[in-house]
Design a protein around this motif. Sequence first.
Motif, PDB file in Angstrom:
ATOM      1  N   GLY A 159     -21.005  10.839  36.619  1.00  0.00           N
ATOM      2  CA  GLY A 159     -20.763  11.702  37.878  1.00  0.00           C
ATOM      3  C   GLY A 159     -21.946  11.723  38.499  1.00  0.00           C
ATOM      4  N   SER A 160     -21.894  12.314  39.559  1.00  0.00           N
ATOM      5  CA  SER A 160     -23.423  12.558  40.723  1.00  0.00           C
ATOM      6  C   SER A 160     -23.901  13.654  40.110  1.00  0.00           C
ATOM      7  CB  SER A 160     -22.656  12.471  41.795  1.00  0.00           C
ATOM      8  OG  SER A 160     -21.839  11.852  42.697  1.00  0.00           O
ATOM      9  N   HIS A 161     -23.446  14.427  39.255  1.00  0.00           N
ATOM     10  CA  HIS A 161     -24.563  15.855  38.888  1.00  0.00           C
ATOM     11  C   HIS A 161     -25.177  15.172  37.669  1.00  0.00           C
ATOM     12  CE1 HIS A 161     -21.128  18.050  40.394  1.00  0.00           C
ATOM     13  NE2 HIS A 161     -21.419  19.611  40.248  1.00  0.00           N
TER      14      HIS A 161
ATOM     15  N   SER B 129     -20.180   4.158  38.778  1.00  0.00           N
ATOM     16  CA  SER B 129     -21.363   5.106  38.347  1.00  0.00           C
ATOM     17  C   SER B 129     -21.370   5.847  39.713  1.00  0.00           C
ATOM     18  CB  SER B 129     -22.345   4.622  38.566  1.00  0.00           C
ATOM     19  OG  SER B 129     -23.435   5.679  38.988  1.00  0.00           O
ATOM     20  N   SER B 130     -20.145   7.452  40.619  1.00  0.00           N
ATOM     21  CA  SER B 130     -20.978   7.436  41.551  1.00  0.00           C
ATOM     22  C   SER B 130     -22.743   8.030  41.404  1.00  0.00           C
ATOM     23  CB  SER B 130     -20.281   9.421  41.300  1.00  0.00           C
ATOM     24  OG  SER B 130     -18.788   8.819  40.988  1.00  0.00           O
ATOM     25  N   GLY B 131     -23.063   8.820  42.549  1.00  0.00           N
ATOM     26  CA  GLY B 131     -24.303   9.117  42.457  1.00  0.00           C
ATOM     27  C   GLY B 131     -25.400   7.937  44.212  1.00  0.00           C
ATOM     28  N   ALA B 132     -24.549   7.626  44.821  1.00  0.00           N
ATOM     29  CA  ALA B 132     -25.637   7.365  45.750  1.00  0.00           C
ATOM     30  C   ALA B 132     -25.067   8.229  46.888  1.00  0.00           C
ATOM     31  CB  ALA B 132     -23.865   5.896  46.653  1.00  0.00           C
ATOM     32  N   ILE B 133     -23.996   9.503  47.069  1.00  0.00           N
ATOM     33  CA  ILE B 133     -24.837  10.419  47.964  1.00  0.00           C
ATOM     34  C   ILE B 133     -25.913  11.016  47.609  1.00  0.00           C
ATOM     35  CG2 ILE B 133     -23.179  11.990  49.384  1.00  0.00           C
ATOM     36  CD1 ILE B 133     -21.052  10.706  49.575  1.00  0.00           C
ATOM     37  N   ALA B 134     -25.422  11.636  46.586  1.00  0.00           N
ATOM     38  CA  ALA B 134     -26.370  12.405  46.656  1.00  0.00           C
ATOM     39  C   ALA B 134     -28.148  11.785  46.081  1.00  0.00           C
ATOM     40  CB  ALA B 134     -26.326  13.156  44.225  1.00  0.00           C
ATOM     41  N   ALA B 135     -28.017  10.537  45.696  1.00  0.00           N
ATOM     42  CA  ALA B 135     -29.471   9.296  45.943  1.00  0.00           C
ATOM     43  C   ALA B 135     -30.111   9.873  46.630  1.00  0.00           C
ATOM     44  CB  ALA B 135     -29.734   7.968  45.182  1.00  0.00           C
TER      45      ALA B 135
ATOM     46  N   ILE C 212     -19.661  -0.160  39.153  1.00  0.00           N
ATOM     47  CA  ILE C 212     -18.691  -0.128  40.189  1.00  0.00           C
ATOM     48  C   ILE C 212     -19.000   0.997  40.951  1.00  0.00           C
ATOM     49  CG2 ILE C 212     -16.202   0.094  40.496  1.00  0.00           C
ATOM     50  CD1 ILE C 212     -16.263  -0.690  38.010  1.00  0.00           C
ATOM     51  N   ASN C 213     -18.651   0.886  42.672  1.00  0.00           N
ATOM     52  CA  ASN C 213     -18.647   2.821  42.999  1.00  0.00           C
ATOM     53  C   ASN C 213     -17.784   2.313  43.935  1.00  0.00           C
ATOM     54  OD1 ASN C 213     -19.225   5.116  43.712  1.00  0.00           O
ATOM     55  ND2 ASN C 213     -21.286   4.782  44.795  1.00  0.00           N
ATOM     56  N   GLU C 214     -17.346   3.479  45.069  1.00  0.00           N
ATOM     57  CA  GLU C 214     -16.395   3.608  45.959  1.00  0.00           C
ATOM     58  C   GLU C 214     -17.232   2.804  46.942  1.00  0.00           C
ATOM     59  OE1 GLU C 214     -14.104   6.616  47.110  1.00  0.00           O
ATOM     60  OE2 GLU C 214     -13.379   6.197  49.198  1.00  0.00           O
ATOM     61  N   ASN C 215     -16.827   2.264  47.756  1.00  0.00           N
ATOM     62  CA  ASN C 215     -17.910   1.975  49.118  1.00  0.00           C
ATOM     63  C   ASN C 215     -18.028   2.706  50.645  1.00  0.00           C
ATOM     64  OD1 ASN C 215     -18.891   0.054  50.806  1.00  0.00           O
ATOM     65  ND2 ASN C 215     -18.125  -1.509  51.098  1.00  0.00           N
ATOM     66  N   ASP C 216     -18.341   3.694  50.333  1.00  0.00           N
ATOM     67  CA  ASP C 216     -18.761   4.882  50.845  1.00  0.00           C
ATOM     68  C   ASP C 216     -18.318   4.764  51.904  1.00  0.00           C
ATOM     69  OD1 ASP C 216     -17.767   6.694  48.506  1.00  0.00           O
ATOM     70  OD2 ASP C 216     -20.055   6.697  47.618  1.00  0.00           O
ATOM     71  N   THR C 217     -19.959   4.174  52.372  1.00  0.00           N
ATOM     72  CA  THR C 217     -20.420   3.938  54.377  1.00  0.00           C
ATOM     73  C   THR C 217     -18.747   3.500  54.708  1.00  0.00           C
ATOM     74  OG1 THR C 217     -20.621   0.929  53.345  1.00  0.00           O
ATOM     75  CG2 THR C 217     -22.534   3.287  53.665  1.00  0.00           C
TER      76      THR C 217
ATOM     77  N   THR D 253      -9.247  10.361  45.536  1.00  0.00           N
ATOM     78  CA  THR D 253      -9.635  11.131  45.988  1.00  0.00           C
ATOM     79  C   THR D 253     -10.671  11.110  45.570  1.00  0.00           C
ATOM     80  OG1 THR D 253      -7.572  11.161  44.571  1.00  0.00           O
ATOM     81  CG2 THR D 253      -8.263  13.447  44.533  1.00  0.00           C
ATOM     82  N   ASP D 254     -11.291  11.317  44.305  1.00  0.00           N
ATOM     83  CA  ASP D 254     -13.030  10.701  43.856  1.00  0.00           C
ATOM     84  C   ASP D 254     -12.942   9.643  42.376  1.00  0.00           C
ATOM     85  OD1 ASP D 254     -11.849  11.908  41.266  1.00  0.00           O
ATOM     86  OD2 ASP D 254     -11.912  13.210  42.044  1.00  0.00           O
ATOM     87  N   ASN D 255     -14.354   9.682  42.048  1.00  0.00           N
ATOM     88  CA  ASN D 255     -14.425   8.601  41.065  1.00  0.00           C
ATOM     89  C   ASN D 255     -13.988   8.870  39.773  1.00  0.00           C
ATOM     90  OD1 ASN D 255     -16.245   7.336  43.007  1.00  0.00           O
ATOM     91  ND2 ASN D 255     -17.518   6.931  42.302  1.00  0.00           N
ATOM     92  N   ASP D 256     -13.581   9.490  39.436  1.00  0.00           N
ATOM     93  CA  ASP D 256     -12.353   9.489  38.174  1.00  0.00           C
ATOM     94  C   ASP D 256     -11.551   8.795  38.806  1.00  0.00           C
ATOM     95  OD1 ASP D 256     -14.090  11.462  36.892  1.00  0.00           O
ATOM     96  OD2 ASP D 256     -13.801  13.806  38.083  1.00  0.00           O
TER      97      ASP D 256
ATOM     98  N   MET E 280     -22.301  17.846  45.433  1.00  0.00           N
ATOM     99  CA  MET E 280     -22.687  16.433  45.455  1.00  0.00           C
ATOM    100  C   MET E 280     -21.504  15.907  45.431  1.00  0.00           C
ATOM    101  SD  MET E 280     -24.881  15.888  46.770  1.00  0.00           S
ATOM    102  CE  MET E 280     -25.840  16.761  48.513  1.00  0.00           C
ATOM    103  N   GLY E 281     -20.600  16.047  43.973  1.00  0.00           N
ATOM    104  CA  GLY E 281     -19.793  14.605  43.987  1.00  0.00           C
ATOM    105  C   GLY E 281     -17.731  15.420  43.634  1.00  0.00           C
ATOM    106  N   ARG E 282     -17.281  14.483  43.593  1.00  0.00           N
ATOM    107  CA  ARG E 282     -15.927  14.589  43.953  1.00  0.00           C
ATOM    108  C   ARG E 282     -14.907  15.587  43.254  1.00  0.00           C
ATOM    109  NH1 ARG E 282     -16.483  10.889  47.796  1.00  0.00           N
ATOM    110  NH2 ARG E 282     -13.749   9.473  47.840  1.00  0.00           N
ATOM    111  N   GLY E 283     -14.876  15.276  42.340  1.00  0.00           N
ATOM    112  CA  GLY E 283     -13.978  15.143  40.918  1.00  0.00           C
ATOM    113  C   GLY E 283     -14.316  16.862  39.992  1.00  0.00           C
ATOM    114  N   GLY E 284     -13.399  16.992  39.805  1.00  0.00           N
ATOM    115  CA  GLY E 284     -13.895  18.725  38.576  1.00  0.00           C
ATOM    116  C   GLY E 284     -13.232  18.256  37.311  1.00  0.00           C
TER     117      GLY E 284
END
Length: 380
Positions: free
Chosen positions: A20-22, A56-62, A140-145, A154-157, A216-220
């Motif tokens: 996750g992003s965190h 892997s999340s973290g693109a937005i946070a990076a 793999i990540n979501e193509n956020d752009t 919903t999120d990367n989970d 930063m992330g989306r999933g709790g």
Amino acid sequence: MKGSSRKGLKKCKRILVKIGSHVLNTEKGLNYRVIERLCDDLSILKDQGLEFGLVSSGAIAAGWSTLGVAAKNMNLSKKQALAAIGQGRLIRAYNDAFGRYGYNVAQILITREDLDDRARYLNIRNTFTALFELGIVPVINENDTVSVEEIQFTDNDMLSAMIVPIIEAQALIILTDTDGVFSADPRVAHQATRISEIRNLTHKHIEQASEDAGKMGRGGMASKLQAAHHVSLLGLPTVIASAYHSQVVSSILDGRDIGTIVLPGQKKKLSQKRHWISFVTRPKGKIAVDAGAMKMIVNAGKSLLPSGIVRAEGNFKAGDSVEVLDIKGNVIAIGLSNFTLQEVLQIKGAKTKEIPNILGKETNEEVIHRNNMILRKEML
Ligand code: GLU
């Protein structure tokens, strides 16, 4: 999973790891330590013949930590811009870290729409097969752009839960910033204890878990458990554990008591295609049926025939997924329609043998064949 316990993890050969992003970001940029330690761990396991996919999340946070843009001012297009900036850095970090061991990575950016479409879904699956044959680690990540809110995962989970059957992984490991699932939220309740094993994941577990995903992330934790639930319906385990634990993946796969393992219940496993119908493709319409048809579908395991249909709406083509409703509007099943909405409206209430006359062509008898239908109770 064979043996249905942590020991069964020792037999897993292909595993999907989600991080996750965190844990991947600090206020100053990407957390290279976490990335390197994870890649060290996975590379050593790869040397032993194991295969990994990495969500892997973290693109937005990076992107955010690179530019130092204030998080509270982020609208969707700014997040998309930050993802475009951060994704390159993220993949370079994995490329460098795995590269030290002689392993290559491949970047796979996916949108919800890609998986919604059966042909594209199967194409993606073929690409993964080729990548594994080549010994590559798909990252793999979501193509956020290009993903706008209405069509996002919903999120990367949840994305991970959809990727598990595509890559035919035998387990999902979700790495986060807590030691697993706790009896209460450990950030506020100090007496909270870690739950080592969940055998019968219920909606109560999911509802009680925190939705809070930080800024930063989306999933709790709730979405991690939801993802684990979807994976468990494939008959597979999920482990939720701390990314900060040293050699976390190898320790988990060694059967050690780390994090929380969610084991599949006794329910009949969903096939990959039925899992796709249940959780991946999104319904494009609704078909309401009368009480007789409802009984045949829910209690007698029959297909949906035109005669029991009382109403249909939406915008669906043949092959799209639709919700089947009872007369009160409750969803009783989801399935793939053999007909377009216009055709269903023409044949609703008709007898099977009348269909060719009404539509002027030979067609399937069933509006939704049993093999392409999942009852709501099978998805819970
Ligand atoms: N795709 C987003 C990113 O890379 C993260 C989504 C999530 O946190 O689940 O930043």
